[in-house]
Design a protein around this motif. Structure first.
Motif, mmCIF file in Angstrom:
data_model
loop_
_atom_site.group_PDB
_atom_site.id
_atom_site.type_symbol
_atom_site.label_atom_id
_atom_site.label_comp_id
_atom_site.label_asym_id
_atom_site.label_seq_id
_atom_site.Cartn_x
_atom_site.Cartn_y
_atom_site.Cartn_z
ATOM 1 N N SER A 284 0.853 -1.190 0.000
ATOM 2 C CA SER A 284 0.000 0.000 0.000
ATOM 3 C C SER A 284 0.886 1.236 0.000
ATOM 4 N N VAL A 285 0.278 2.375 -0.239
ATOM 5 C CA VAL A 285 1.022 3.640 -0.272
ATOM 6 C C VAL A 285 0.762 4.400 1.020
ATOM 7 N N ASN A 286 1.849 4.816 1.665
ATOM 8 C CA ASN A 286 1.782 5.693 2.825
ATOM 9 C C ASN A 286 2.479 6.998 2.471
ATOM 10 N N PRO A 287 2.058 8.127 3.042
ATOM 11 C CA PRO A 287 2.715 9.400 2.718
ATOM 12 C C PRO A 287 4.231 9.371 2.879
ATOM 13 N N VAL A 288 4.722 8.592 3.846
ATOM 14 C CA VAL A 288 6.178 8.530 4.031
ATOM 15 C C VAL A 288 6.874 7.981 2.793
ATOM 16 N N ASP A 289 6.177 7.130 2.014
ATOM 17 C CA ASP A 289 6.785 6.549 0.823
ATOM 18 C C ASP A 289 7.157 7.621 -0.197
ATOM 19 N N TRP A 290 6.210 8.524 -0.490
ATOM 20 C CA TRP A 290 6.537 9.539 -1.487
ATOM 21 C C TRP A 290 7.362 10.685 -0.920
ATOM 22 N N SER B 203 -2.015 -1.559 -9.858
ATOM 23 C CA SER B 203 -1.097 -2.669 -10.094
ATOM 24 C C SER B 203 0.325 -2.223 -9.758
ATOM 25 N N LEU B 204 1.239 -3.180 -9.741
ATOM 26 C CA LEU B 204 2.636 -2.852 -9.451
ATOM 27 C C LEU B 204 3.186 -1.870 -10.484
ATOM 28 N N ALA B 205 2.797 -2.033 -11.727
ATOM 29 C CA ALA B 205 3.282 -1.133 -12.784
ATOM 30 C C ALA B 205 2.706 0.271 -12.666
ATOM 31 N N GLU B 206 1.679 0.440 -11.808
ATOM 32 C CA GLU B 206 1.012 1.742 -11.676
ATOM 33 C C GLU B 206 1.355 2.460 -10.374
ATOM 34 N N VAL B 207 2.456 2.091 -9.747
ATOM 35 C CA VAL B 207 2.811 2.699 -8.461
ATOM 36 C C VAL B 207 3.002 4.212 -8.580
ATOM 37 N N ALA B 208 3.556 4.676 -9.684
ATOM 38 C CA ALA B 208 3.734 6.126 -9.863
ATOM 39 C C ALA B 208 2.394 6.852 -9.809
ATOM 40 N N ALA B 209 1.376 6.280 -10.455
ATOM 41 C CA ALA B 209 0.038 6.885 -10.410
ATOM 42 C C ALA B 209 -0.533 6.841 -9.005
ATOM 43 N N ALA B 210 -0.242 5.761 -8.275
ATOM 44 C CA ALA B 210 -0.710 5.647 -6.890
ATOM 45 C C ALA B 210 -0.069 6.714 -6.008
ATOM 46 N N HIS B 211 1.228 6.968 -6.201
ATOM 47 C CA HIS B 211 1.907 8.037 -5.457
ATOM 48 C C HIS B 211 1.274 9.391 -5.770
ATOM 49 N N THR B 212 1.021 9.625 -7.053
ATOM 50 C CA THR B 212 0.433 10.914 -7.458
ATOM 51 C C THR B 212 -0.922 11.115 -6.797
ATOM 52 N N TYR B 213 -1.738 10.066 -6.746
ATOM 53 C CA TYR B 213 -3.046 10.186 -6.104
ATOM 54 C C TYR B 213 -2.888 10.404 -4.603
ATOM 55 N N SER B 214 -1.978 9.689 -3.970
ATOM 56 C CA SER B 214 -1.761 9.867 -2.533
ATOM 57 C C SER B 214 -1.372 11.308 -2.210
ATOM 58 N N GLN B 215 -0.582 11.918 -3.078
ATOM 59 C CA GLN B 215 -0.120 13.281 -2.832
ATOM 60 C C GLN B 215 -1.234 14.314 -2.894
ATOM 61 N N THR B 216 -2.371 13.950 -3.481
ATOM 62 C CA THR B 216 -3.499 14.895 -3.501
ATOM 63 C C THR B 216 -4.110 15.075 -2.116
ATOM 64 N N GLY B 217 -3.912 14.086 -1.234
ATOM 65 C CA GLY B 217 -4.486 14.154 0.101
ATOM 66 C C GLY B 217 -5.973 13.867 0.140
ATOM 67 N N ARG B 218 -6.517 13.344 -0.961
ATOM 68 C CA ARG B 218 -7.968 13.128 -1.027
ATOM 69 C C ARG B 218 -8.385 11.672 -0.827
ATOM 70 N N ALA B 219 -7.438 10.809 -0.583
ATOM 71 C CA ALA B 219 -7.789 9.394 -0.405
ATOM 72 C C ALA B 219 -8.607 9.198 0.861
#
Length: 315
Positions: free
Chosen positions: A38-44, A289-305
């Protein structure tokens, strides 16, 4: 194996889906076939280079910390697990390594995954769930009947904080946006405040614990809302809170604390019991998916999850 890594600090564009060497388990480690992360803010924040004084400049770095997967090999000193066991935990965020097809995990931090949820849901639990549990129970000394306010109640940590606090029979007030009010009520919150309409720091209510799950407030702003022996807990270090965290232990009965979660198997077991008894449930906002992690980071950075962002890794 396939993994997502970066060779220099920067934007999400630095993340590359690539082939890297499969890790080898040491004598006290498990080799895990990772099913989800999963994506946590600390990751990005690490990827951006915000913590490079701690993370250094050794590349490539595989991103991600939360893991849910299946044991495929065990080191010769491992006694608690065997191949085929489904486990979950989190790796040290400063080192990463979870967004990959395989990862190695010390036996000392692994726990059996809850049986009634998917790997994607299980991967949403470790960092966020343990942050909530260890903040409320260990730092806040939560007990039945205590009054708890959770700022950021619809976020990754907040959703677990609401549910854990209710499971421990506390009275919970959640702070979130208007669009998430019903969602937070459905998690079990007794009261919900819309931060766009109500500044909770100016309310007359007193609380035993204030958990700032999004790190957007300060002890100075929240101190007057605390009971005489109340505790303010933040998930993010800040200059404004650093001095109070040192001095409140000596000059005030009200305390300021910083929570840094630790991957303790007993605590993961406690969360597993709450999940299997349906007192707590992980909430996955989006799955990538694993190949879409960059998109997942971008969404996490919006703070809207709302809840967590899961990364599902194909078999």
């Amino acid at each position: 194996m396939k993994a997502v890594a970066f060779d220099r600090y920067g934007s999400a564009e630095e993340l590359q889906y690539r082939e890297l060497s499969k890790p080898i388990a040491k004598s006290n480690e498990l080799l895990i076939k990772v099913r989800a992360s999963s994506v946590n803010p600390v990751d990005w924040k690490i990827r951006q280079g915000n913590l490079q004084l701690l993370t250094g400049f050794k590349f490539p770095r595989i991103v991600g910390s939360d893991i849910s997967g299946v044991v495929v090999e065990v080191g010769r000193e491992v006694t608690k697990f065997q191949p085929g066991d489904e486990v979950y935990t989190f790796l040290n965020p400063l080192n990463g390594g979870a967004c990959a097809e395989y990862a190695v995990v010390p036996e000392s931090i692994a726990a059996i995954k809850p049986k009634n949820i998917t790997h994607a849901e299980a991967a949403a639990v470790p960092i966020a769930g343990l942050t909530a549990l260890q903040a409320l129970r260990d730092l806040g000394e939560i007990k039945a009947g205590k009054k708890v306010l959770i700022n950021g109640a619809s976020g990754g940590v907040g959703i677990f904080a609401v549910q854990v606090a209710k499971a421990l029979n506390a009275e919970v007030t959640g702070v979130c946006s208007a669009q998430n009010t019903e969602f937070v009520k459905n998690l079990g919150a007794d009261f919900v405040l819309n931060y766009a309409e109500i500044d909770f720091t100016k309310q007359p209510e007193k609380y035993d614990i204030i958990l700032d799950a999004v790190g957007k407030q300060t002890f100075a702003n929240c101190e007057k809302l605390l009971q005489s022996d109340g505790v303010y807990i933040s998930t993010l270090p800040s200059f404004e809170n650093f001095f109070p965290m040192l001095t409140s232990w000596f000059f005030s009965t009200k305390k300021a604390q910083l929570i840094v979660a630790k991957p303790k198997p007993d605590d993961l077991g406690f969360l597993r019991e709450l999940i299997e008894s349906e007192q707590t449930r992980p909430i996955v906002d989006r799955t990538y998916s694993l190949a879409e992690v960059a998109a997942a980071h971008t969404y996490s950075q919006t703070g809207r999850a709302v809840g967590k962002i899961a990364i599902v890794i194909d078999s």
